[in-house]
Design a protein around this motif. Structure first.
Motif, PDB file in Angstrom:
ATOM      1  N   LEU A  16       8.039   6.383   2.996  1.00  0.00           N
ATOM      2  CA  LEU A  16       7.237   5.409   3.724  1.00  0.00           C
ATOM      3  C   LEU A  16       7.895   4.967   5.025  1.00  0.00           C
ATOM      4  O   LEU A  16       7.221   4.700   6.010  1.00  0.00           O
ATOM      5  CB  LEU A  16       6.972   4.182   2.837  1.00  0.00           C
ATOM      6  CG  LEU A  16       6.068   4.418   1.624  1.00  0.00           C
ATOM      7  CD1 LEU A  16       6.001   3.169   0.759  1.00  0.00           C
ATOM      8  CD2 LEU A  16       4.669   4.845   2.054  1.00  0.00           C
ATOM      9  N   VAL A  17       9.231   4.900   5.035  1.00  0.00           N
ATOM     10  CA  VAL A  17       9.969   4.470   6.224  1.00  0.00           C
ATOM     11  C   VAL A  17      11.098   5.460   6.492  1.00  0.00           C
ATOM     12  O   VAL A  17      11.988   5.621   5.660  1.00  0.00           O
ATOM     13  CB  VAL A  17      10.559   3.056   6.053  1.00  0.00           C
ATOM     14  CG1 VAL A  17      11.362   2.662   7.288  1.00  0.00           C
ATOM     15  CG2 VAL A  17       9.460   2.044   5.792  1.00  0.00           C
ATOM     16  N   GLY A  18      11.057   6.128   7.614  1.00  0.00           N
ATOM     17  CA  GLY A  18      12.147   7.026   7.985  1.00  0.00           C
ATOM     18  C   GLY A  18      12.186   8.303   7.168  1.00  0.00           C
ATOM     19  O   GLY A  18      11.220   8.687   6.506  1.00  0.00           O
ATOM     20  N   GLU A  19      13.344   8.950   7.199  1.00  0.00           N
ATOM     21  CA  GLU A  19      13.525  10.245   6.557  1.00  0.00           C
ATOM     22  C   GLU A  19      14.357  10.160   5.289  1.00  0.00           C
ATOM     23  O   GLU A  19      14.760  11.181   4.734  1.00  0.00           O
ATOM     24  CB  GLU A  19      14.209  11.220   7.529  1.00  0.00           C
ATOM     25  CG  GLU A  19      13.427  11.474   8.804  1.00  0.00           C
ATOM     26  CD  GLU A  19      12.148  12.238   8.553  1.00  0.00           C
ATOM     27  OE1 GLU A  19      12.038  12.868   7.487  1.00  0.00           O
ATOM     28  OE2 GLU A  19      11.259  12.220   9.426  1.00  0.00           O
ATOM     29  N   ARG A  20      14.649   8.955   4.836  1.00  0.00           N
ATOM     30  CA  ARG A  20      15.420   8.757   3.619  1.00  0.00           C
ATOM     31  C   ARG A  20      14.724   7.717   2.756  1.00  0.00           C
ATOM     32  O   ARG A  20      13.968   6.886   3.255  1.00  0.00           O
ATOM     33  CB  ARG A  20      16.849   8.300   3.936  1.00  0.00           C
ATOM     34  CG  ARG A  20      17.716   9.353   4.610  1.00  0.00           C
ATOM     35  CD  ARG A  20      18.111  10.429   3.597  1.00  0.00           C
ATOM     36  NE  ARG A  20      19.046  11.375   4.184  1.00  0.00           N
ATOM     37  CZ  ARG A  20      18.721  12.439   4.891  1.00  0.00           C
ATOM     38  NH1 ARG A  20      17.434  12.674   5.140  1.00  0.00           N
ATOM     39  NH2 ARG A  20      19.625  13.257   5.368  1.00  0.00           N
ATOM     40  N   ILE A  21      14.985   7.752   1.477  1.00  0.00           N
ATOM     41  CA  ILE A  21      14.386   6.779   0.574  1.00  0.00           C
ATOM     42  C   ILE A  21      14.873   5.383   0.935  1.00  0.00           C
ATOM     43  O   ILE A  21      16.029   5.195   1.323  1.00  0.00           O
ATOM     44  CB  ILE A  21      14.725   7.123  -0.893  1.00  0.00           C
ATOM     45  CG1 ILE A  21      13.806   6.350  -1.848  1.00  0.00           C
ATOM     46  CG2 ILE A  21      16.188   6.884  -1.203  1.00  0.00           C
ATOM     47  CD1 ILE A  21      13.868   6.856  -3.264  1.00  0.00           C
ATOM     48  N   SER A  22      13.981   4.412   0.868  1.00  0.00           N
ATOM     49  CA  SER A  22      14.321   3.034   1.215  1.00  0.00           C
ATOM     50  C   SER A  22      13.751   2.100   0.155  1.00  0.00           C
ATOM     51  O   SER A  22      13.049   2.518  -0.771  1.00  0.00           O
ATOM     52  CB  SER A  22      13.752   2.667   2.587  1.00  0.00           C
ATOM     53  OG  SER A  22      12.338   2.548   2.521  1.00  0.00           O
ATOM     54  N   LEU A  23      14.041   0.810   0.325  1.00  0.00           N
ATOM     55  CA  LEU A  23      13.497  -0.181  -0.596  1.00  0.00           C
ATOM     56  C   LEU A  23      11.973  -0.179  -0.556  1.00  0.00           C
ATOM     57  O   LEU A  23      11.327  -0.516  -1.552  1.00  0.00           O
ATOM     58  CB  LEU A  23      14.038  -1.574  -0.253  1.00  0.00           C
ATOM     59  CG  LEU A  23      13.565  -2.712  -1.161  1.00  0.00           C
ATOM     60  CD1 LEU A  23      14.003  -2.480  -2.600  1.00  0.00           C
ATOM     61  CD2 LEU A  23      14.097  -4.058  -0.658  1.00  0.00           C
ATOM     62  N   ALA A  24      11.382   0.211   0.558  1.00  0.00           N
ATOM     63  CA  ALA A  24       9.919   0.297   0.642  1.00  0.00           C
ATOM     64  C   ALA A  24       9.387   1.257  -0.416  1.00  0.00           C
ATOM     65  O   ALA A  24       8.417   0.948  -1.120  1.00  0.00           O
ATOM     66  CB  ALA A  24       9.498   0.754   2.039  1.00  0.00           C
ATOM     67  N   ASP A  25      10.018   2.422  -0.548  1.00  0.00           N
ATOM     68  CA  ASP A  25       9.591   3.400  -1.551  1.00  0.00           C
ATOM     69  C   ASP A  25       9.809   2.876  -2.967  1.00  0.00           C
ATOM     70  O   ASP A  25       8.937   3.002  -3.835  1.00  0.00           O
ATOM     71  CB  ASP A  25      10.360   4.709  -1.358  1.00  0.00           C
ATOM     72  CG  ASP A  25      10.164   5.296   0.016  1.00  0.00           C
ATOM     73  OD1 ASP A  25       9.058   5.770   0.307  1.00  0.00           O
ATOM     74  OD2 ASP A  25      11.120   5.269   0.814  1.00  0.00           O
ATOM     75  N   ILE A  26      10.980   2.298  -3.198  1.00  0.00           N
ATOM     76  CA  ILE A  26      11.293   1.791  -4.536  1.00  0.00           C
ATOM     77  C   ILE A  26      10.311   0.697  -4.935  1.00  0.00           C
ATOM     78  O   ILE A  26       9.763   0.703  -6.043  1.00  0.00           O
ATOM     79  CB  ILE A  26      12.738   1.248  -4.571  1.00  0.00           C
ATOM     80  CG1 ILE A  26      13.739   2.376  -4.310  1.00  0.00           C
ATOM     81  CG2 ILE A  26      13.037   0.578  -5.907  1.00  0.00           C
ATOM     82  CD1 ILE A  26      15.151   1.892  -4.079  1.00  0.00           C
ATOM     83  N   SER A  27      10.064  -0.238  -4.028  1.00  0.00           N
ATOM     84  CA  SER A  27       9.211  -1.380  -4.336  1.00  0.00           C
ATOM     85  C   SER A  27       7.770  -0.947  -4.616  1.00  0.00           C
ATOM     86  O   SER A  27       7.178  -1.323  -5.633  1.00  0.00           O
ATOM     87  CB  SER A  27       9.250  -2.382  -3.184  1.00  0.00           C
ATOM     88  OG  SER A  27       8.492  -3.529  -3.504  1.00  0.00           O
ATOM     89  N   VAL A  28       7.194  -0.136  -3.725  1.00  0.00           N
ATOM     90  CA  VAL A  28       5.795   0.279  -3.898  1.00  0.00           C
ATOM     91  C   VAL A  28       5.657   1.203  -5.112  1.00  0.00           C
ATOM     92  O   VAL A  28       4.683   1.105  -5.873  1.00  0.00           O
ATOM     93  CB  VAL A  28       5.271   0.960  -2.623  1.00  0.00           C
ATOM     94  CG1 VAL A  28       3.855   1.490  -2.843  1.00  0.00           C
ATOM     95  CG2 VAL A  28       5.274  -0.018  -1.454  1.00  0.00           C
ATOM     96  N   ALA A  29       6.624   2.092  -5.331  1.00  0.00           N
ATOM     97  CA  ALA A  29       6.562   2.994  -6.488  1.00  0.00           C
ATOM     98  C   ALA A  29       6.604   2.217  -7.793  1.00  0.00           C
ATOM     99  O   ALA A  29       5.872   2.524  -8.744  1.00  0.00           O
ATOM    100  CB  ALA A  29       7.706   4.009  -6.430  1.00  0.00           C
TER     101      ALA A  29
END
Length: 452
Positions: free
Chosen positions: A174-187
């Motif tokens: 969702l943000v950038g080219e690496r996993i971030s808290l955005a991915d963790i939170s929405v997932a």
């Protein structure tokens, strides 16, 4: 045994963060009880709650020690009695998103991309989650719900899933080219829906969303908390989503009669006759006379290194343990080459975001090169004191930019050096640029952009 904790300054808010151990800074205290309290955070909340799991997954990614301390938090930790709640002795927080953001400060896209991360965290909590719970709870509860209300929640949720699916069609995260808290939170917000509601039919409909969700929940840090996610096994009876601009999407069979389509054939022929005598002006004639552009790589021998296959591994697997070994195991040195570029005018760079715009603009102008190339461009340093450098891989042994005039806008602003893939120094440099981690010849990593 001697215990030491060091203090660093959070770049954006000036909070004091405890790092343990081995930092080259001045020790603050050496009391063993204080260190244990700082090193181990306590989390209060139901162990089976997806919100509790969200915090635990964030802690694993951030490599922070957090233990479950019970379902009910003490009053001094969560005055309102809300869970999950967290305490590390110094800070008391409640709410999954606030705790997660606190734990990942300095990593996982924060604070450099904190605004971009936070927008997804807030959207998930305020917009996505109410529809998930409104649709999923009736499936797992014995309480009777108004079916019309549930149908509204489902309609809203599917609309949101469709939007996410479109976004993730062109993005790995969702943000950038690496996993971030955005991915963790929405997932983790979506976890209840994937377990009860997003059935086989919907997972086929939202393939990009499902791919992204699988990528996040199958990260080692996430699996430590979640284990194997059990997807909704029901088949479902949802109709396939109408493709945008798709031919005949949702149309009745009788609307596609060949007779109606054949009717306008005669007028078209007449129109062509009228247009045939018209002469082309000089500009149109010149354009018509130009030969169709050929693929600049067409004359080159095919390479055994499949660029798309490497890009999939790089995007969806761990960089250090999967992507880098794959690259070196499959790299075709005979038909591909590795190049390093360094920006010539670093003394003219000012604000970081403006420097990143240079990279983004270059990528946009090289869109047609993507099929045969891969790159990692990095901005080093800080505002008004930065450098741009990158590692590129493409088919062929010469500078790819010289193959097409369309690709020659930016490359002369860089110094280019061809690297020897057999040299250990090359491997070290490539690995650092692929991972965005390393000593980088003493330069400080600011942020990077991937060309793929």
């Amino acid at each position: 045994m001697q215990w030491i904790v060091y203090r660093t300054l959070h770049p954006s808010i000036g909070a004091q963060i405890a790092d343990f151990p081995n930092r080259n800074e001045t020790p603050i205290f050496s009391d063993e009880r204080q260190i244990k309290r700082a090193a181990m955070g306590k989390l209060y909340g139901p162990a089976g709650s997806f919100r509790t799991k969200k915090v635990l997954v964030a802690a694993k990614f951030a490599k922070k020690n957090v233990e479950l301390a019970g379902d009910v938090p003490p009053a001094d930790v969560s005055p309102l009695g809300l869970t999950p709640a967290y305490s590390d002795g110094a800070d008391h927080l409640f709410g999954a998103d606030a705790i997660s953001l606190h734990l990942v400060a300095g990593v996982l896209g924060c604070p450099k991309s904190c605004g971009a991360v936070l927008q997804w965290v807030q959207w998930g909590e305020a917009n996505l989650l109410p529809n998930i719970l409104g649709y999923v709870l009736p499936k797992v509860s014995k309480t009777e719900f108004d079916e019309e209300v549930v149908a509204i929640y489902k309609k809203e949720l599917l609309s949101q899933l469709s939007g996410l699916n479109e976004i993730l069609e062109k993005k790995t995260y969702l943000v950038g080219e690496r996993i971030s808290l955005a991915d963790i939170s929405v997932a983790l917000d979506l976890l209840p829906a994937f377990e009860n509601g997003i059935n086989q039919c919907l997972r086929k409909r939202y393939t990009h969303l499902t791919r992204w969700f699988n990528t996040v929940v199958n990260q080692p840090a996430a699996k430590e908390v979640l284990g194997e996610v059990k997807f909704d096994t029901s088949v479902g009876n949802e109709e396939p989503e109408k493709p945008k601009g798709g031919k005949g999407a949702g149309a009745k069979p009788k609307a596609e009669k060949p007779k109606k389509e054949a009717a306008p054939a005669a007028p078209k022929a007449d129109k062509k006759k009228k247009e045939e005598p018209e002469e082309l002006d000089a500009a149109d004639a010149a354009v018509a006379a130009e030969p169709k552009q050929k693929d600049p790589f067409e004359s080159m021998p095919k390479s055994s290194f499949v660029m798309d296959a490497f890009k999939r591994v790089y995007s969806n697997e761990d960089t250090a343990t999967k992507a880098i070994p794959y690259f070196w195991d499959n790299f075709d040195a005979e038909n591909c080459s590795i190049w390093r570029c360094d920006y010539k005018y670093n003394d003219e760079l000012t604000l970081s975001f403006m420097s990143c715009n240079l990279i983004s603009g270059m990528y946009q102008r090289l869109e047609k090169l993507k099929k045969n190339a891969f790159a990692s461009m990095i901005l080093f340093g800080t505002d008004n004191n930065s450098q741009i450098s990158g590692i590129w891989v493409w088919r062929g042994q010469d500078l790819a930019f010289e193959l097409s005039p369309d690709w020659q806008v930016d490359y002369e602003s860089y110094d280019w050096k061809k690297l020897d893939p057999k040299d250990e120094a090359t491997k070290k440099t490539v690995n650092e640029y692929w991972m965005w981690e390393g000593d980088f010849e003493g330069r400080k990593f600011n942020q990077g952009k991937i060309f793929k």
